[in-house]
Design a protein around this motif. Sequence first.
Motif, PDB file in Angstrom:
ATOM      1  N   TYR A  23       0.788  -1.232   0.000  1.00  0.00           N
ATOM      2  CA  TYR A  23       0.000   0.000   0.000  1.00  0.00           C
ATOM      3  C   TYR A  23       0.821   1.284   0.000  1.00  0.00           C
ATOM      4  CZ  TYR A  23      -3.724  -3.265   1.090  1.00  0.00           C
ATOM      5  OH  TYR A  23      -4.603  -4.313   1.044  1.00  0.00           O
ATOM      6  N   GLY A  24       2.107   1.184   0.270  1.00  0.00           N
ATOM      7  CA  GLY A  24       3.015   2.320   0.200  1.00  0.00           C
ATOM      8  C   GLY A  24       2.549   3.552   0.951  1.00  0.00           C
ATOM      9  N   GLU A  25       2.489   4.634   0.227  1.00  0.00           N
ATOM     10  CA  GLU A  25       2.144   5.952   0.785  1.00  0.00           C
ATOM     11  C   GLU A  25       0.781   5.948   1.479  1.00  0.00           C
ATOM     12  OE1 GLU A  25       3.327  10.039   1.200  1.00  0.00           O
ATOM     13  OE2 GLU A  25       4.427   8.373   0.338  1.00  0.00           O
ATOM     14  N   ARG A  26      -0.185   5.230   0.910  1.00  0.00           N
ATOM     15  CA  ARG A  26      -1.525   5.170   1.498  1.00  0.00           C
ATOM     16  C   ARG A  26      -1.484   4.582   2.910  1.00  0.00           C
ATOM     17  NH1 ARG A  26      -5.526   2.081  -2.094  1.00  0.00           N
ATOM     18  NH2 ARG A  26      -5.254   0.395  -0.628  1.00  0.00           N
ATOM     19  N   PHE A  27      -0.717   3.514   3.083  1.00  0.00           N
ATOM     20  CA  PHE A  27      -0.546   2.895   4.406  1.00  0.00           C
ATOM     21  C   PHE A  27       0.127   3.874   5.363  1.00  0.00           C
ATOM     22  CE2 PHE A  27       2.572   0.402   7.039  1.00  0.00           C
ATOM     23  CZ  PHE A  27       1.665  -0.048   7.984  1.00  0.00           C
ATOM     24  N   LEU A  28       1.201   4.494   4.931  1.00  0.00           N
ATOM     25  CA  LEU A  28       1.930   5.435   5.788  1.00  0.00           C
ATOM     26  C   LEU A  28       1.037   6.575   6.251  1.00  0.00           C
ATOM     27  CD1 LEU A  28       5.341   5.730   3.901  1.00  0.00           C
ATOM     28  CD2 LEU A  28       4.883   4.483   6.023  1.00  0.00           C
ATOM     29  N   ARG A  29       0.344   7.206   5.325  1.00  0.00           N
ATOM     30  CA  ARG A  29      -0.468   8.393   5.638  1.00  0.00           C
ATOM     31  C   ARG A  29      -1.684   8.078   6.498  1.00  0.00           C
ATOM     32  NH1 ARG A  29       3.214  11.781   4.974  1.00  0.00           N
ATOM     33  NH2 ARG A  29       4.226  11.691   2.972  1.00  0.00           N
ATOM     34  N   LYS A  30      -2.163   6.835   6.450  1.00  0.00           N
ATOM     35  CA  LYS A  30      -3.334   6.457   7.240  1.00  0.00           C
ATOM     36  C   LYS A  30      -2.989   6.226   8.711  1.00  0.00           C
ATOM     37  CE  LYS A  30      -7.132   3.244   7.554  1.00  0.00           C
ATOM     38  NZ  LYS A  30      -7.887   2.160   6.984  1.00  0.00           N
ATOM     39  N   ILE A  31      -1.799   5.705   8.988  1.00  0.00           N
ATOM     40  CA  ILE A  31      -1.445   5.242  10.327  1.00  0.00           C
ATOM     41  C   ILE A  31      -0.449   6.151  11.057  1.00  0.00           C
ATOM     42  CG2 ILE A  31      -0.434   3.319  11.635  1.00  0.00           C
ATOM     43  CD1 ILE A  31      -3.085   2.590  10.295  1.00  0.00           C
ATOM     44  N   PHE A  32       0.508   6.709  10.345  1.00  0.00           N
ATOM     45  CA  PHE A  32       1.642   7.371  10.984  1.00  0.00           C
ATOM     46  C   PHE A  32       1.638   8.884  10.800  1.00  0.00           C
ATOM     47  CE2 PHE A  32       2.807   3.090   9.665  1.00  0.00           C
ATOM     48  CZ  PHE A  32       3.163   2.533  10.882  1.00  0.00           C
ATOM     49  N   SER A  33       2.210   9.589  11.790  1.00  0.00           N
ATOM     50  CA  SER A  33       2.353  11.045  11.698  1.00  0.00           C
ATOM     51  C   SER A  33       3.478  11.375  10.715  1.00  0.00           C
ATOM     52  CB  SER A  33       2.698  11.626  13.075  1.00  0.00           C
ATOM     53  OG  SER A  33       4.030  11.273  13.427  1.00  0.00           O
ATOM     54  N   GLU A  34       3.494  12.601  10.255  1.00  0.00           N
ATOM     55  CA  GLU A  34       4.569  13.052   9.357  1.00  0.00           C
ATOM     56  C   GLU A  34       5.939  12.819  10.000  1.00  0.00           C
ATOM     57  OE1 GLU A  34       4.756  14.185   6.206  1.00  0.00           O
ATOM     58  OE2 GLU A  34       2.618  13.754   6.039  1.00  0.00           O
ATOM     59  N   GLU A  35       6.028  13.110  11.278  1.00  0.00           N
ATOM     60  CA  GLU A  35       7.296  12.957  11.997  1.00  0.00           C
ATOM     61  C   GLU A  35       7.748  11.493  12.029  1.00  0.00           C
ATOM     62  OE1 GLU A  35       9.091  13.920  16.426  1.00  0.00           O
ATOM     63  OE2 GLU A  35       7.230  14.880  15.788  1.00  0.00           O
ATOM     64  N   GLU A  36       6.818  10.584  12.281  1.00  0.00           N
ATOM     65  CA  GLU A  36       7.159   9.157  12.311  1.00  0.00           C
ATOM     66  C   GLU A  36       7.580   8.662  10.927  1.00  0.00           C
ATOM     67  OE1 GLU A  36       4.354   7.212  15.716  1.00  0.00           O
ATOM     68  OE2 GLU A  36       3.339   8.090  13.981  1.00  0.00           O
ATOM     69  N   ILE A  37       6.881   9.113   9.902  1.00  0.00           N
ATOM     70  CA  ILE A  37       7.214   8.718   8.532  1.00  0.00           C
ATOM     71  C   ILE A  37       8.610   9.209   8.179  1.00  0.00           C
ATOM     72  CG2 ILE A  37       6.640   9.068   6.093  1.00  0.00           C
ATOM     73  CD1 ILE A  37       3.661   9.260   7.045  1.00  0.00           C
ATOM     74  N   GLU A  38       8.851  10.474   8.443  1.00  0.00           N
ATOM     75  CA  GLU A  38      10.154  11.067   8.126  1.00  0.00           C
ATOM     76  C   GLU A  38      11.282  10.342   8.870  1.00  0.00           C
ATOM     77  OE1 GLU A  38      12.270  15.287   9.029  1.00  0.00           O
ATOM     78  OE2 GLU A  38      10.268  15.391   8.119  1.00  0.00           O
ATOM     79  N   TYR A  39      11.091  10.105  10.162  1.00  0.00           N
ATOM     80  CA  TYR A  39      12.098   9.408  10.964  1.00  0.00           C
ATOM     81  C   TYR A  39      12.376   8.009  10.402  1.00  0.00           C
ATOM     82  CZ  TYR A  39      14.383   7.173  14.952  1.00  0.00           C
ATOM     83  OH  TYR A  39      15.257   6.474  15.739  1.00  0.00           O
ATOM     84  N   SER A  40      11.315   7.256  10.126  1.00  0.00           N
ATOM     85  CA  SER A  40      11.458   5.871   9.682  1.00  0.00           C
ATOM     86  C   SER A  40      12.094   5.763   8.299  1.00  0.00           C
ATOM     87  CB  SER A  40      10.097   5.173   9.677  1.00  0.00           C
ATOM     88  OG  SER A  40       9.586   5.108  10.985  1.00  0.00           O
TER      89      SER A  40
END
Length: 128
Positions: A23-40
């Motif tokens: 699911y890529g970006e869709r999965f990330l944006r649904k569950i995680f904050s911008e900060e968590e995405i950027e960090y990971s």
Amino acid sequence: MDLIGIGIDLVYIPRIQRLLNQYGERFLRKIFSEEEIEYSLKRKNTAFHLASSFASKEAFFKAVGGYSPFSFKEIILKRDFEKGTPFLELKGKAEEIFKKRGGKKILLALSHENEYTISIVVILGKLK
């Protein structure tokens, strides 16, 4: 302080990697904050860090009583690099529900072993 709730969650890291691949970006944006995405995304093993965040969100959800109307993006796993400890930051409805249930403090523990990560959340506060 009173014990308001305890939550625990175990996550199989390859499952998070499969969701990320599928699911890529869709999965990330649904569950995680911008900060968590950027960090990971800056880390060598992205799925490992996302799994830790996911486990922490689930553990908090269970500790606060479950079935609460808030987004997982409102529960943000952060790291205090000076102390070397993880902690949760709450926003929006997650923070409101935490306070409404008498929450004053969140204790968080994370651990990893091979393909698994586990999170334990303890909520302390004043019982109502």
